[in-house]
Structure formats: structure tokens, C-alpha cells
Design an enzyme around this catalytic site. Structure first.
Site, PDB file in Angstrom:
ATOM      1  CB  SER A  95      -0.982  -0.028   1.249  1.00 24.36           C
ATOM      2  OG  SER A  95      -1.874   1.025   1.271  1.00 24.36           O
TER       3      SER A  95
ATOM      4  CG  ASP B  38      -2.804  -0.555  -2.895  1.00 24.64           C
ATOM      5  OD1 ASP B  38      -2.355   0.487  -2.222  1.00 24.64           O
ATOM      6  OD2 ASP B  38      -3.400  -1.333  -2.096  1.00 24.64           O
TER       7      ASP B  38
ATOM      8  CG  ASP C 128      -2.624   3.868  -1.992  1.00 24.62           C
ATOM      9  OD1 ASP C 128      -3.276   3.821  -2.953  1.00 24.62           O
ATOM     10  OD2 ASP C 128      -2.521   3.128  -0.849  1.00 24.62           O
TER      11      ASP C 128
ATOM     12  CG  ASP D 220      -5.899   0.761  -1.166  1.00 20.42           C
ATOM     13  OD1 ASP D 220      -4.885   1.841  -1.073  1.00 20.42           O
ATOM     14  OD2 ASP D 220      -5.879  -0.057  -0.557  1.00 20.42           O
TER      15      ASP D 220
END
Length: 589
Positions: A142, A303, A301, A305
Site C-alpha cells: 500500500s 496500489d 497511493d 486504493d
């Protein structure tokens, strides 16, 4: 765990490759050896997260392999022909960990659907249900610093694993005590046996199609498509392709992408911390925004999400940062107001749900009241918001397909958490920065047709519902000693609950570890109907509150604070007093 004997085993056993052994033998610092081996990298309730490197307390092919073998064993205990969708982000070793996981699953007779290149986490959540897979894996850390990577597990509903599956999978992972027990096959054999299938464009198209169905004011976008200026940075992660695609297909024409942060790069060369919560992550984006005169500045970010935003205040000429609470509440107000105007909310009051977490802004309750919704408050972590969608659907099915909030049969309308994550729609069962970008740009277009900026609208929201201010402070404590210090800080607060914090009386203490809420006025107690978690929450007078918990993904202890005031300055000063006092109360020698 005897770290030294474990270190020697990794340096000598034929199970471990020579590169791993050489890396370990080159370490001269005894404290580093201890840190790498004083514990097993914990497979927690969401999966793994840690620093990349050799050792039991690191992310490597052995610890990831152990997690995957445990997941495979659990799947095989429940079905004869399981399948798992796998995605990965731009971080170092992400592609390698993803492929290795796929080959371990294939060696266990489980079909692996592996994306052909990096993809955002919300698309993995979508893909699990789209492919009717048993489970999903996404390789990502993340928003953590570059030296980290992680491994998250999803179940067949598209949500991250929650009780009871999380503990059952953990039990299977913990049964593996010898890395030699991890089964592996080669790529060619897996593909020839039909157990490794590469996926990509078809799933992408289906994902984007579901997002576009959620647009509420297409005409507003068309009216300002040539005027609304958007600057976007994917922070060298997975968001670049899907974000640019959906904005282009919706008709937004003035979109600039930060060139230094456009290409996927796990070293994040312009960033210490690829986190849209960090103002330093916006330096390049804000420079570009000033150059082109952007209305809004967006960052996802690695990834994709989480979404961070700045909006231009044309009165001052400044770009104003939004907290995760602010952006989540702004999107909620837009979506719900437009749904009500178009008759898209449930006809019966309280049959719609706004889902949020215990550490998010309490303005959610005021917004829910405005639109006749039920608030569902869950533990920190978007997986618990995603779980509610499944529970709502199950309750509706059990109630003959009818909505009845008294029986838990609710319609999901919106979900958000303070840590820059929200979900419009139910295509994903995790927070989705791609749909958040889409919704926010649509809102910006709509308000622009009304002569308003996003900052103007945020001020309108405060005037409408009240001035709620929230803040977060994290303290980092590395290594075994740091881990123990965090435990001691939690114990200190748990064993010595304060009667006042920041000059405000403590009305009640919620201990989510014991599952008990205690009212300080009369000493009465009541049960907390949420899963056990190491969290302490203090309800304060005058709409104040604070909360403390260890991070589940980093060596940190997190403090949350919130207050409501006559204006933002008053509420902010109250939050500052709560913060200073609570951190002092938690401190240990």
C-alpha cells in the site's frame, strides 16, 4: 524464538538458496540479525506486511511461500477445485512474489488467475467475484515506505478475509513449520495443466464498465470538460492507466499527469513515503498544478486504493489540502444529495446505509440523518466496511428480497474511512481510489456548473452540518524493544483509564479487546458487538473523542482525535489539547 539458531539454520540448510545465505552471512550487526529472526513475520488478519529481505521477520519467497501454502491448504479443505485471482503493484519483488504464489497454488491443484502486469487493489477485489474465484491475493504494501512489501488475502465475496476465515487461514499457515513443505511447480507445467491462466484486458474492460455506470451527472461533465483542469499523480504506482482511462472515457479533456511520478517504480525516486496522506508526496503535483492553473490536484497511493486531494481556493489563490475525512464526506454529500434528487435512495427511511469506522469523523452521523440513512460503525480497516455489503445482501435475501433495517437488510449507499479510502458502488469490496477519482472529478464538474470550487463546497458542508475537526498522530517504535513499548503503552492506558483528557470529562471507555464499554457516570457496562481488537476508545463530553491502537501493518502506535466546535479554529484547539494530553497519558518509561 531463539533468533540465533534460526539464523544459523537459514545460513546452512539446503532449503534456502545461495543468494539468501550470502545476504545473511554479510550482516555484521547483531541487532539486525536479531530483528530479522526474533519472530516469524506475522500472518495477521489481513495477511503479511514487512521489510523485504532474508529472514523469518522479512518479506521473501519463503515467508510469502509459507503464507500461500497455508492458504492453499485451507482452500483444499473446503473445495476440490479452488481458484485464486492474483494481482500485484509496482513495488520491488511484487511481480516475483505474485508469480511464485501462483506456482505454489498450481502445485496444489488450485487454478491461479494471474494478471499480466500490475493492477490496482480494487480491481483485484472486483476480479475475485468477476471470475467466481475462491479467493484472491494482492501483493502490495500500500502506502508504506519503499523497503516494504505485503501480501493481502481476499475471499470469494471480494472482501479481505474477516472472521472466521482469517483465523482459520492463520491456523493453516502456522501449521507449516518447515519451508521444505511448500509445494512448487514450474511455469510451463502450470500453464500446460491449465492451472496458471493469465488475465488482463477483459477484466479491465469489465471493471471500468462498472465504474462508469455510477456516474450521476454526465451532462455536468460535458459542460465543463474543456474548463475543469485536473493534475494527477499515481506516485509511481498502479493508478496511472485506469485513472487516465476512466477520465478520458468520461470526457475530461484537461488532465495532466506528473511526469516524474508517472511510470511504475518500486524505488519511488521522488518520494520518501508514497502516501497521499503525506503533504510531501504532493510537491511535484502542486508545482505542475500552479504551472497549468489546475482546479484540483489528485494523488493515489501505489496500489490505488487511497486518494489524496488538494483543491484550489480562487479567492486566495492557494491550494487547500483535504484530509481523508474531508474528501470522504465531500464525496458522500455529493453522491447522496444527487441520489436523493434523482429518487435513487431507498424510499423508507433508514433502509439505506452509510458505513464508516470508529475513528472516522462523526459528521457521518449528521449526513446520515439528513438523507435518512442508517450509520453502521465498524472497526478500523476497510475490510470491515466491505464485509457489511455482504451482510446487507445476505440479510436482504433472508428477508425475501426486502429491505428492513430492523432486520439488518440495508442498501449500501456509501462507505469511507479517515485514512483516505472510500467506496462508491459495490463493484469492489475494498476501498477504491479509481472510483473515488471519478466521483470527485464528477463532483468538481457539477459544482463548477454552480459557480463553486470543491473548497467552496467543503465550506458549505461545514456550515450545514457543523465544524468537525479530526487529527491523527503516529509514533514509531522499531524492533523487538519497540514492539514491547507499544504493548506497554496500551497496557498503561488500559490499566489506568483517565477521567479527563484535554480538559474534557471522559464519559465512557470502550475497550475493544475485552469487548466492554464502561460508562463512567454510573459505572454501568455494556457489550461491544464488534470483533475483538486491541483498541481503546474514549468518549468525551461536548462531542469530543479520542482513540488509540497499535498499527496492524507498521511498527507504530496510532492516536486519533476528534471534536466539534462553533468554527474550525475552536474545534482545532480542542483537538490539540486532547492530543497532547492523551499522548502524555500513554507514555511509559
Amino acid at each position: 524464538m531463539d533468533y540465533k539458531s534460526e539464523y544459523i539454520k537459514w545460513c546452512t540448510s539446503p532449503v534456502f538458496d545461495e543468494q539468501t545465505k550470502n545476504e545473511l552471512k554479510s550482516i555484521k550487526d547483531e541487532k539486525e540479525i536479531e530483528d530479522r529472526f526474533y519472530r516469524q513475520l506475522s500472518f495477521g488478519t489481513g495477511g503479511l506486511r514487512g521489510v523485504i529481505g532474508a529472514g523469518t521477520n522479512r518479506m521473501n519467497v519463503y515467508t510469502v511461500g509459507k503464507a500461500t501454502q497455508g492458504l492453499a491448504d485451507f482452500i483444499k479443505s473446503r473445495t476440490e477445485k479452488g481458484s485464486v485471482a492474483i494481482a500485484y503493484d509496482s513495488r520491488r519483488m511484487s511481480e516475483e512474489f505474485a508469480l511464485d504464489s501462483a506456482l505454489i497454488l498450481a502445485a496444489n491443484g488450485i487454478t491461479a488467475y494471474l494478471f499480466d502486469s500490475l493492477r490496482p487493489t480494487p480491481e483485484l477485489s472486483f476480479a475475485v467475484r468477476y471470475l467466481n474465484a475462491t479467493a484472491g491475493i494482492v501483493i502490495t504494501a500500500s502506502h508504506n515506505p519503499p523497503q516494504y512489501n505485503g501480501y493481502k488475502v481476499y475471499w470469494s465475496d471480494g472482501g479481505q478475509i474477516v472472521p472466521p476465515y482469517d483465523k482459520l487461514i492463520i491456523e493453516e499457515v502456522n501449521k507449516i513449520t518447515d519451508y521444505a513443505d511448500i509445494k512448487r511447480t514450474d511455469r510451463k507445467t502450470a500453464e500446460n495443466n491449465g492451472l496458471l491462466k493469465i488475465i488482463g484486458k477483459e477484466t479491465d474492460d469489465a471493471f471500468i464498465s462498472e465504474l462508469k455506470k455510477l456516474i450521476l451527472n454526465e451532462d455536468a461533465i460535458k459542460r465543463v470538460a474543456d474548463d475543469l483542469k485536473i493534475v494527477y499523480t499515481p506516485l509511481n504506482g498502479t493508478g496511472n492507466v485506469p485513472v487516465r482511462r476512466v477520465l478520458k472515457e468520461l470526457g475530461f479533456r484537461k488532465v495532466w499527469v506528473v511526469p516524474e511520478q508517472e511510470a511504475p517504480d518500486g524505488n519511488f525516486p521522488t518520494l520518501e513515503y508514497p502516501n497521499p496522506e503525506d503533504k510531501k508526496a504532493f510537491i511535484y503535483a502542486l508545482n505542475l498544478a500552479k504551472e497549468v492553473g489546475a482546479d484540483i490536484v489528485l494523488a493515489t497511493d501505489p496500489d490505488a486504493d487511497r486518494l489524496g486531494i488538494y483543491a484550489k481556493d480562487y479567492k486566495s489563490g492557494e491550494y487547500i489540502p483535504f484530509t481523508g475525512n474531508m474528501s470522504g464526506l465531500l464525496i458522500a454529500e455529493y453522491e447522496l444529495s444527487q441520489k436523493r434528487e434523482k429518487g435513487l435512495l431507498p424510499e423508507i427511511s433508514r433502509n439505506g446505509a452509510l458505513v464508516t469506522t470508529i475513528v472516522s469523523s462523526k459528521m457521518a452521523y449528521a449526513i446520515a440523518d439528513e438523507y435518512g440513512l442508517t450509520v453502521k460503525e465498524v472497526l478500523t480497516g476497510f475490510k470491515y466496511i466491505g464485509e457489511q455489503i455482504k451482510l446487507f445482501e445476505e440479510a436482504k435475501a433472508e428477508n425475501g428480497g426486502k429491505l428492513d433495517y430492523t432486520k439488518g437488510a440495508l442498501e449500501y449507499e456509501f462507505g469511507y474511512e479517515e485514512s483516505y479510502g472510500c467506496l462508491v458502488g459495490t463493484h469492489s469490496r475494498d476501498k477504491d481510489a479509481i472510483v473515488a477519482v471519478m466521483a470527485l472529478c464528477e463532483a468538481a464538474a457539477y459544482y463548477k456548473t454552480k459557480g463553486l470550487t470543491l473548497w467552496d463546497q467543503m465550506l458549505n458542508i461545514y456550515e450545514k452540518y457543523g465544524y468537525y475537526v479530526e487529527d491523527l498522530q503516529s509514533l514509531t517504535f522499531n524492533g523487538a524493544d519497540g514492539s514491547q513499548k507499544i504493548v506497554s503503552m496500551m497496557e498503561n492506558l488500559r490499566n489506568n483509564p483517565p477521567e479527563k483528557i484535554g480538559g474534557l470529562n471522559v464519559c465512557a471507555v470502550r475497550d475493544y479487546k475485552s469487548g466492554v464499554k464502561k460508562n463512567l457516570s454510573d459505572g454501568s457496562t455494556s457489550a461491544i458487538n464488534l470483533p475483538e481488537s486491541d483498541v481503546l476508545y474514549f468518549e468525551l463530553e461536548n462531542n469530543g473523542w479520542c482513540c488509540v491502537r497499535p498499527s496492524g501493518t507498521e511498527p507504530k502506535i496510532k492516536f486519533y482525535f476528534g471534536a466539534k466546535g462553533k468554527n474550525s479554529d475552536e474545534a482545532g484547539k480542542t483537538v490539540d489539547r486532547i492530543r497532547e494530553n492523551l499522548i502524555n497519558l500513554a507514555a511509559v518509561e
